[in-house]
Design an enzyme around this catalytic site. Structure first.
Site, PDB file in Angstrom:
ATOM      1  N   ASN A   1       0.848  -1.187   0.000  1.00  0.00           N
ATOM      2  CA  ASN A   1       0.000   0.000   0.000  1.00  0.00           C
ATOM      3  C   ASN A   1       0.894   1.252   0.000  1.00  0.00           C
ATOM      4  O   ASN A   1       1.719   1.432   0.895  1.00  0.00           O
ATOM      5  CB  ASN A   1      -0.897  -0.043   1.247  1.00  0.00           C
TER       6      ASN A   1
ATOM      7  N   GLU B   1      -8.614   0.680  -3.009  1.00  0.00           N
ATOM      8  CA  GLU B   1      -9.461   0.763  -1.810  1.00  0.00           C
ATOM      9  C   GLU B   1     -10.397   1.928  -2.001  1.00  0.00           C
ATOM     10  O   GLU B   1      -9.971   3.030  -2.388  1.00  0.00           O
ATOM     11  CB  GLU B   1      -8.601   1.002  -0.576  1.00  0.00           C
TER      12      GLU B   1
ATOM     13  N   HIS C   1      -3.772  -4.110   7.901  1.00  0.00           N
ATOM     14  CA  HIS C   1      -3.870  -2.898   8.712  1.00  0.00           C
ATOM     15  C   HIS C   1      -2.950  -3.000   9.932  1.00  0.00           C
ATOM     16  O   HIS C   1      -3.149  -3.839  10.789  1.00  0.00           O
ATOM     17  CB  HIS C   1      -5.281  -2.560   9.190  1.00  0.00           C
TER      18      HIS C   1
ATOM     19  N   THR D   1     -17.357  -1.414  15.547  1.00  0.00           N
ATOM     20  CA  THR D   1     -16.629  -0.896  16.713  1.00  0.00           C
ATOM     21  C   THR D   1     -15.122  -0.795  16.481  1.00  0.00           C
ATOM     22  O   THR D   1     -14.503   0.182  16.847  1.00  0.00           O
ATOM     23  CB  THR D   1     -16.847  -1.817  17.947  1.00  0.00           C
TER      24      THR D   1
ATOM     25  N   ARG E   1      -9.214   8.392  -1.365  1.00  0.00           N
ATOM     26  CA  ARG E   1     -10.195   8.849  -0.376  1.00  0.00           C
ATOM     27  C   ARG E   1     -11.044   9.975  -0.939  1.00  0.00           C
ATOM     28  O   ARG E   1     -10.623  10.704  -1.829  1.00  0.00           O
ATOM     29  CB  ARG E   1      -9.475   9.340   0.893  1.00  0.00           C
TER      30      ARG E   1
ATOM     31  N   ARG F   1      -6.818  12.983   0.545  1.00  0.00           N
ATOM     32  CA  ARG F   1      -5.746  13.448   1.441  1.00  0.00           C
ATOM     33  C   ARG F   1      -4.389  12.841   1.087  1.00  0.00           C
ATOM     34  O   ARG F   1      -3.360  13.380   1.461  1.00  0.00           O
ATOM     35  CB  ARG F   1      -6.103  13.195   2.905  1.00  0.00           C
TER      36      ARG F   1
ATOM     37  N   HIS G   1      -5.557   3.749  -1.783  1.00  0.00           N
ATOM     38  CA  HIS G   1      -6.877   4.180  -1.308  1.00  0.00           C
ATOM     39  C   HIS G   1      -7.153   5.588  -1.819  1.00  0.00           C
ATOM     40  O   HIS G   1      -6.504   6.545  -1.391  1.00  0.00           O
ATOM     41  CB  HIS G   1      -6.873   4.138   0.227  1.00  0.00           C
TER      42      HIS G   1
ATOM     43  N   HIS H   1       0.938   6.276   1.861  1.00  0.00           N
ATOM     44  CA  HIS H   1       1.654   7.253   2.688  1.00  0.00           C
ATOM     45  C   HIS H   1       2.903   7.821   2.025  1.00  0.00           C
ATOM     46  O   HIS H   1       3.497   8.765   2.548  1.00  0.00           O
ATOM     47  CB  HIS H   1       1.889   6.685   4.084  1.00  0.00           C
TER      48      HIS H   1
ATOM     49  N   GLU I   1     -11.293  -8.953   3.409  1.00  0.00           N
ATOM     50  CA  GLU I   1     -10.010  -8.600   4.010  1.00  0.00           C
ATOM     51  C   GLU I   1     -10.260  -8.393   5.496  1.00  0.00           C
ATOM     52  O   GLU I   1     -11.069  -7.537   5.887  1.00  0.00           O
ATOM     53  CB  GLU I   1      -9.425  -7.337   3.360  1.00  0.00           C
TER      54      GLU I   1
END
Ligand code: PXP
Length: 254
Positions: free
Chosen positions: A9, A72, A196, A103, A47, A51, A45, A12, A153
């Site tokens: 991924n 994603e 993750h 949650t 978004r 971002r 991803h 970042h 996933e």
């Protein structure tokens, strides 16, 4: 036992680029480095607030990178349209808004069954391999299966957080959720991925689960790249995954 794939991924890398608004560091260059280092796929991803990854990054990843792209995406009409236009190899449906999450943080597949079912069908009809990013909970796994998603996933965030807090009981019980979730999902015929928060210290036990076919890892690799370089970080992660897998194989054949 099937080979465990590594999806890198690169979000970042784009986060760092966007901190200054220029073109460096380029996430597509990072994807090329991942390819050289033996990644099996690239995950990004897009978004809603852009971002990190941009629309142009997705376009360039499709054009310049020969690896399968796993997009994603939130289950929104905008993202659906983008996925159908670019037709990535795979799309992983993730939550972006608080009310879409369970949650722990996966998408609430059970609570949003009808809405998600429609998205899964549209993507699958376009030959995109759809996965749902969910908590390793039986009702979420059942919901994903019943809406026809071929892949899930499993969210490994709670396990990784527990491992970092050095609470051995909590770490073991969170790991157990993943193990049971992977077994249950595979028993329903689902392909199981996980990701993750995974790093060198946490990847081994997850990689050792024979039902898991793919891990998606980003933040740790990009952080580690500061110290060792991206290719070296990916190679080390790959080696740890292979080692864990080989140990499981030895146990199966012993
Ligand atoms: N899998 C999914 C579905 C994700 O949303 C993320 C985070 O973007 C990852 C894997 C990778 O997580 P991390 O960056 O913590 O390795």
């Amino acid at each position: 036992m099937s080979r465990l794939r590594l999806g890198v991924n690169i979000d970042h890398v784009a986060t760092i680029r966007n901190a200054r608004g220029g073109r460096h560091p380029d996430p597509v260059r990072a994807a090329k480095a991942a390819l050289h280092a033996g990644a099996d796929g690239i995950t990004a991803h897009l978004r809603e607030d852009r971002r990190h990854i941009s629309d142009q990054d997705i376009e360039r990843l499709r054009r310049e990178i020969p690896l399968p792209l796993n997009l994603e995406m939130a289950a929104t009409p905008e993202m659906e349209e983008i996925a159908l236009r670019h037709r990535p190899h795979a799309a992983c449906v993730v939550p972006e808004k608080r009310e879409e999450r369970t949650t722990e943080g996966g998408i609430d597949a059970a609570g949003q069954h009808d809405r998600l079912k429609d998205v899964v069908r549209k993507l699958a009809d376009a030959n995109i391999r759809v996965s749902l990013f969910i908590e390793p909970e039986l009702r979420q796994i059942e919901a994903a299966s019943s809406m026809g998603a071929p892949v899930i996933e499993l969210h490994t965030g709670a396990y990784c957080e527990a491992a970092a807090s050095a609470d051995a009981y909590e770490r073991d019980s969170q790991f157990d959720r993943i193990r049971r979730g992977a077994e249950y999902g595979a028993s329903l015929g689902l392909e199981i991925h996980a990701g993750h928060g995974l790093g060198y210290e946490t990847v081994g036990p997850v990689a050792a689960l024979s039902e898991i076919r793919e891990l998606n890892i980003g933040h740790f690799l990009v952080g580690e790249a500061i110290f060792s370089g991206l290719e070296a970080a990916i190679r080390r992660m790959r080696a740890l995954m292979d080692e864990a897998r080989a140990n499981t194989e030895r146990r199966f054949t012993a």
